[in-house]
Design a protein around this motif. Structure first.
Motif, PDB file in Angstrom:
ATOM      1  N   SER A   1      38.978  42.017  47.331  1.00  0.00           N
ATOM      2  CA  SER A   1      38.250  42.939  46.454  1.00  0.00           C
ATOM      3  C   SER A   1      36.774  42.543  46.405  1.00  0.00           C
ATOM      4  CB  SER A   1      38.850  42.913  45.041  1.00  0.00           C
ATOM      5  OG  SER A   1      38.152  43.778  44.180  1.00  0.00           O
ATOM      6  N   ASN A   2      35.970  43.156  47.268  1.00  0.00           N
ATOM      7  CA  ASN A   2      34.557  42.793  47.419  1.00  0.00           C
ATOM      8  C   ASN A   2      33.655  44.011  47.250  1.00  0.00           C
ATOM      9  OD1 ASN A   2      34.868  39.885  48.345  1.00  0.00           O
ATOM     10  ND2 ASN A   2      36.100  40.936  49.881  1.00  0.00           N
TER      11      ASN A   2
ATOM     12  N   ASN B   1      42.254  36.253  38.659  1.00  0.00           N
ATOM     13  CA  ASN B   1      43.317  37.072  39.232  1.00  0.00           C
ATOM     14  C   ASN B   1      42.791  38.124  40.199  1.00  0.00           C
ATOM     15  OD1 ASN B   1      45.347  35.806  37.574  1.00  0.00           O
ATOM     16  ND2 ASN B   1      44.568  36.997  35.857  1.00  0.00           N
ATOM     17  N   ARG B   2      41.538  38.004  40.567  1.00  0.00           N
ATOM     18  CA  ARG B   2      40.934  38.991  41.457  1.00  0.00           C
ATOM     19  C   ARG B   2      41.424  38.788  42.895  1.00  0.00           C
ATOM     20  NH1 ARG B   2      35.764  41.502  40.658  1.00  0.00           N
ATOM     21  NH2 ARG B   2      34.993  42.527  42.545  1.00  0.00           N
TER      22      ARG B   2
ATOM     23  N   TRP C   1      33.186  37.643  47.631  1.00  0.00           N
ATOM     24  CA  TRP C   1      33.076  36.847  46.409  1.00  0.00           C
ATOM     25  C   TRP C   1      33.741  35.479  46.540  1.00  0.00           C
ATOM     26  CZ3 TRP C   1      37.058  34.775  43.627  1.00  0.00           C
ATOM     27  CH2 TRP C   1      38.342  35.299  43.833  1.00  0.00           C
ATOM     28  N   TYR C   2      34.896  35.422  47.224  1.00  0.00           N
ATOM     29  CA  TYR C   2      35.668  34.173  47.184  1.00  0.00           C
ATOM     30  C   TYR C   2      34.957  32.998  47.853  1.00  0.00           C
ATOM     31  CZ  TYR C   2      39.396  30.773  47.644  1.00  0.00           C
ATOM     32  OH  TYR C   2      40.125  29.613  47.577  1.00  0.00           O
TER      33      TYR C   2
ATOM     34  N   SER D   1      38.030  42.166  32.906  1.00  0.00           N
ATOM     35  CA  SER D   1      38.035  42.946  34.154  1.00  0.00           C
ATOM     36  C   SER D   1      37.169  42.315  35.236  1.00  0.00           C
ATOM     37  CB  SER D   1      37.557  44.380  33.885  1.00  0.00           C
ATOM     38  OG  SER D   1      36.233  44.379  33.373  1.00  0.00           O
ATOM     39  N   PHE D   2      36.215  41.456  34.842  1.00  0.00           N
ATOM     40  CA  PHE D   2      35.342  40.808  35.815  1.00  0.00           C
ATOM     41  C   PHE D   2      35.815  39.400  36.178  1.00  0.00           C
ATOM     42  CE2 PHE D   2      32.373  43.685  33.484  1.00  0.00           C
ATOM     43  CZ  PHE D   2      32.154  44.568  34.529  1.00  0.00           C
ATOM     44  N   SER D   3      36.905  38.956  35.592  1.00  0.00           N
ATOM     45  CA  SER D   3      37.403  37.611  35.846  1.00  0.00           C
ATOM     46  C   SER D   3      37.766  37.432  37.317  1.00  0.00           C
ATOM     47  CB  SER D   3      38.630  37.336  34.972  1.00  0.00           C
ATOM     48  OG  SER D   3      39.254  36.120  35.361  1.00  0.00           O
ATOM     49  N   LEU D   4      37.502  36.251  37.847  1.00  0.00           N
ATOM     50  CA  LEU D   4      37.848  35.942  39.230  1.00  0.00           C
ATOM     51  C   LEU D   4      39.198  35.256  39.349  1.00  0.00           C
ATOM     52  CD1 LEU D   4      34.422  34.619  40.598  1.00  0.00           C
ATOM     53  CD2 LEU D   4      35.300  36.967  40.555  1.00  0.00           C
TER      54      LEU D   4
END
Length: 513
Positions: A410-411, A405-406, A435-436, A400-403
């Motif tokens: 979503s920040n 497929n985030r 985050w990105y 659920s915390f993986s980046l």
């Protein structure tokens, strides 16, 4: 009455007649189908190699969808090419080989199969549309980001916070971020030197009176914010390194004097344990914030890295930066589930929410500080935090915390409770941590010196960078649609850092791989 024998049109005779006609036409049809299939397959490849067609697909579909389209077209037209060469081989067989000896027939069939497969593979590899290349995409996006950021400039010299052209309120925080983004995009301000000078004049003009104040969130706020001073120092440092120079030598001397003044402002706010509050120094450690500290450390580190102060004694600044690094490492938390990271307000000890944007920016700045000041006093904690971030981002610690497929949009935002500084009149702004941009900057930065990574970290970093660069179009869409300017500024900073990364060319799969 005719003597000709009538044609027998019974069912059996008609089928025999039809088979005879088809038998005569079939070799020609095979040849025709073969030529058409090979022609269509190669035409598709030629169109795919056109920059306009390639750019259209990437711009409107995005890198991820373009890669999927590339796979689908490779399979479909690869089969078409294989069928085309096979049809041609059948025509050659029927026309020239079928009546030869059994040995010749067998040899031809083996040769035809191998030749058809080989030719199809050659066409797929050399005549087929290439897999999307991230570097031209990144270059186009940063040109577009530069364009929309320059549109934020107001006649006063400041940059608007809002993307709405009907709202003309300017802000030093936004202005400094945009300036830093533009100035680290080499050559992008060559035709805007006067605009850059006006922007710095605006920043100096609205500075609060008193050397220890700096700049508030907006005009009218009568106390300065630490992180805004950090952004101003970063922008000033980048401007002093600009080519061609923005200021004359005499003017640059005055700008350096202001830079030192702002550095002293920053270190005057540092607490004894190494952390920074967003406001003037207090005696309460609960007022310290991670973002304020990371911006202070980054500003001090960048000035030191650039050597702007020359032979001046920098020991005061170096000590402040090292103490800030130690404070940041001491606030990295690690829970029993294996998840680690930084919180906006370490005093709350609220570890139930993960802030990937803040954690990524801290790690980016820590790595920058290591390159200037050497290894940290707590190198083990730094390496653990880096490894933990890479594992979380790749989905190895809680999917659920993986980046990977985030969504870019979503920040996390700091909690409302973080805004209040108990016992003071100050109330700080609730920041959103993107985050990105910082995940891209941190990961590309680590791969500049991959020898410092373990084999597992290097693999995870490359995998993460590959996943992130496939979202570049998502970053552009997010920055373009957001109603405020700072996402575009941070996006441009991250893309600048990615492109400048010495190892980026080898870290991400290149075209066609």
């Amino acid at each position: 009455m005719s003597d000709e024998t009538p044609v027998d049109m019974s069912d059996q005779s008609f089928l025999s007649f039809l088979r005879k006609k088809l038998s005569a036409l079939t070799p020609k049809l095979w040849a025709l189908f073969g030529v058409l299939a090979v022609g269509i397959g190669n035409l598709a490849g030629a169109i795919g190699h056109l920059d306009a067609a390639h750019d259209f697909a990437v711009d409107y579909l995005g890198i991820q969808s373009s890669e999927l389209l590339h796979i689908i077209l490779t399979v479909v037209f690869g089969l078409l090419l294989l069928a085309g060469y096979s049809f041609v081989a059948v025509w050659v067989y029927v026309r020239f080989v079928r009546r030869r000896s059994r040995r010749v027939n067998f040899s031809f069939k083996i040769f035809a199969v191998l030749a058809a497969v080989l030719l199809a593979i050659v066409d797929i590899n050399y005549a087929f549309p290439p897999n999307p290349d991230v570097y031209p995409v990144a270059e186009r996006i940063r040109r577009d980001l530069r364009r929309i950021l320059l549109l934020q400039l107001e006649p006063s010299g400041g940059f608007r916070f809002s993307r709405n052209s009907n709202i003309h309120d300017t802000q030093v925080w936004t202005s400094a971020q945009i300036l830093y983004a533009l100035l680290t995009y080499k050559g992008s301000t060559r035709d805007h030197q006067s605009d850059v000078r006006r922007a710095f004049e605006y920043i100096e003009r609205v500075r609060l009176p008193g050397p220890a104040q700096g700049w508030g969130y907006v005009e009218g706020v009568d106390w300065g914010v630490t992180e805004i001073a950090g952004w101003v120092v970063l922008a000033t440092s980048a401007a002093l390194q600009s080519e061609p120079p923005i200021w004359t030598s005499d003017e640059a001397s005055e700008v350096i004097r202001r830079l030192e003044r702002d550095l002293l402002l920053i270190i005057s706010r540092q607490h004894d344990d190494g952390g920074w509050p967003p406001v003037p120094r207090t005696n309460n450690p609960a007022h310290l914030r991670t973002y304020s500290t990371v911006m202070a450390v980054w500003a001090l580190t960048e000035v030191r890295r650039a050597g702007i102060l020359g032979d001046r004694d920098s020991s005061l600044y170096d000590r402040a930066a090292r103490n800030g690094v130690a404070w940041l490492l001491s606030k990295w938390h690690f829970d029993p589930s294996g998840q680690g990271g930084w919180q906006p307000n370490p005093a709350l000890n609220a570890r139930d929410e993960y802030f990937p944007g803040l954690s990524a920016q801290v790690l980016y700045v820590l790595e920058a500080a290591r390159r200037v000041y050497g290894h940290t006093a707590d190198e083990i904690s730094y390496m653990r935090s880096r490894e933990n971030f890479l594992k979380i981002a790749n989905g190895q610690i809680g999917e659920s915390f993986s980046l990977r497929n985030r969504p870019v949009s979503s920040n996390q935002r700091a909690h409302d409770s973080d805004r209040y500084l108990t016992g003071t009149q100050y109330m700080v702004e609730g920041s959103t941590f993107l985050w990105y941009p910082w995940a891209l900057a941190a990961t590309a930065g680590w791969l500049v010196a991959p020898s410092e990574l373990t084999a597992d970290e290097s693999r995870l970093a490359r995998n993460l960078l590959g996943s992130l660069t496939r979202k570049l179009n998502g970053l552009w869409i997010f920055a373009q649609r957001d109603p405020v300017a700072y996402p575009a500024a941070e996006a441009l900073i991250a893309i600048n850092l990615f492109i400048q990364s010495a190892s980026a060319q080898t870290a991400v799969p290149s075209r066609g791989q």
